[in-house]
Design an enzyme around this catalytic site. Sequence first.
Site, PDB file in Angstrom:
ATOM      1  CG  ASP A  54      -1.832  -1.182   1.281  1.00 13.26           C
ATOM      2  OD1 ASP A  54      -2.383  -1.540   0.230  1.00 13.26           O
ATOM      3  OD2 ASP A  54      -2.009  -1.756   2.376  1.00 13.26           O
ATOM      4  CE1 TYR A 112       4.054  -6.665   3.452  1.00 18.23           C
ATOM      5  CE2 TYR A 112       3.428  -8.982   3.450  1.00 18.23           C
ATOM      6  CZ  TYR A 112       3.445  -7.732   2.840  1.00 18.23           C
ATOM      7  OH  TYR A 112       2.848  -7.574   1.619  1.00 18.23           O
TER       8      TYR A 112
END
Length: 258
Positions: A54, A112
Site C-alpha cells: 500500500d 513482513y
Amino acid sequence: MAARPTLFVVQYDGGAFAGWQRQPAARTVQGDVEDILARLLGKPTPVVGAGRTDAGVHATGQAAAAVVPERWQPRDLVRAMNALLPSDIWIASARRMVAGFNPRRDASERTYCYRVGTNGASRSPFRRRYEWAAPGPLDAARLAASAQALLGTHSFLGLSAKGPEREHYRCRVFEALWMRREDAEGLEFWITADRFLHHMVRFVVGLMADVARGRRPLDDVPRLLAASDNHDASPPAPAHGLFLVGVRYPAHLFAAEP
C-alpha cells in the site's frame, strides 16, 4: 527472440509512492519499474509483483518478475536498471526462472516486518518515516501472547480491510513474533504466512498494540480471528512502519544457471 521470466528482488522507500500497483494518475513502484524496462527493452514490458504493498509501505525484499529477452544476462539487466531508476528504488538481484513462472501465484511464503519505536527519539524526522512511534508503554508479555495466538490457519476477515470478493480469507501463519531491535530503541514484529490480505499486517499490529497497552483483553485476538467482519477491529497501525522483507519460492522454479 527467445525470452524468459526473470525474477527481481526490489527494494524501495514507499514514502513517495501510492503503493506498488500501477495507477493512472499517481506514482507507483510498478509504474516506475515498467517505465525503465520499456526504455531498456524497447517495448512495454509488464512487471508482476508478489504483493501489492500500500501507499507508504516499504520493501527490502519485494519480488517481481518480467519476461525478458535471453540476450539480457540478469546481472547486466540489474546494472542497467539501477543506472536509470530513481533513487528510492533499487534492484538488489535478478534470477532467471522456469517458463510460466508467476511471482504472485507461485510464492510459498511472504515475510513482513513492522517497526515500532519505543523512545522519544522515534519522533525524530530521521526515524518517523520508517517506524511507528509507540502510542504508549507496550507490555512485552502481552505482545508475545498476542503473536502466539496468530500461529496456524485462520480467517483474517476480521483483521483486514474489505477488498474485492475472495474465494476465501484464510491464511496460514508460520511465524509471528516480537523482538527487541538491535539498536535497543524499539521493537520489530515479524510475520511469515502463505498469503496476506489487504492491510492485514497493519490491522494485526494495531490490535496487538491495544492489547499490550491494556486497552483490550488478550481474548480479543482469537475472537477477532473468528469474526465475520472487521467492525470491532482496532485502527490499523500506520503504513510507514511496515516492510515487505522477503518472498520465498520452491527451488524447482529457479532456472539452472548457465
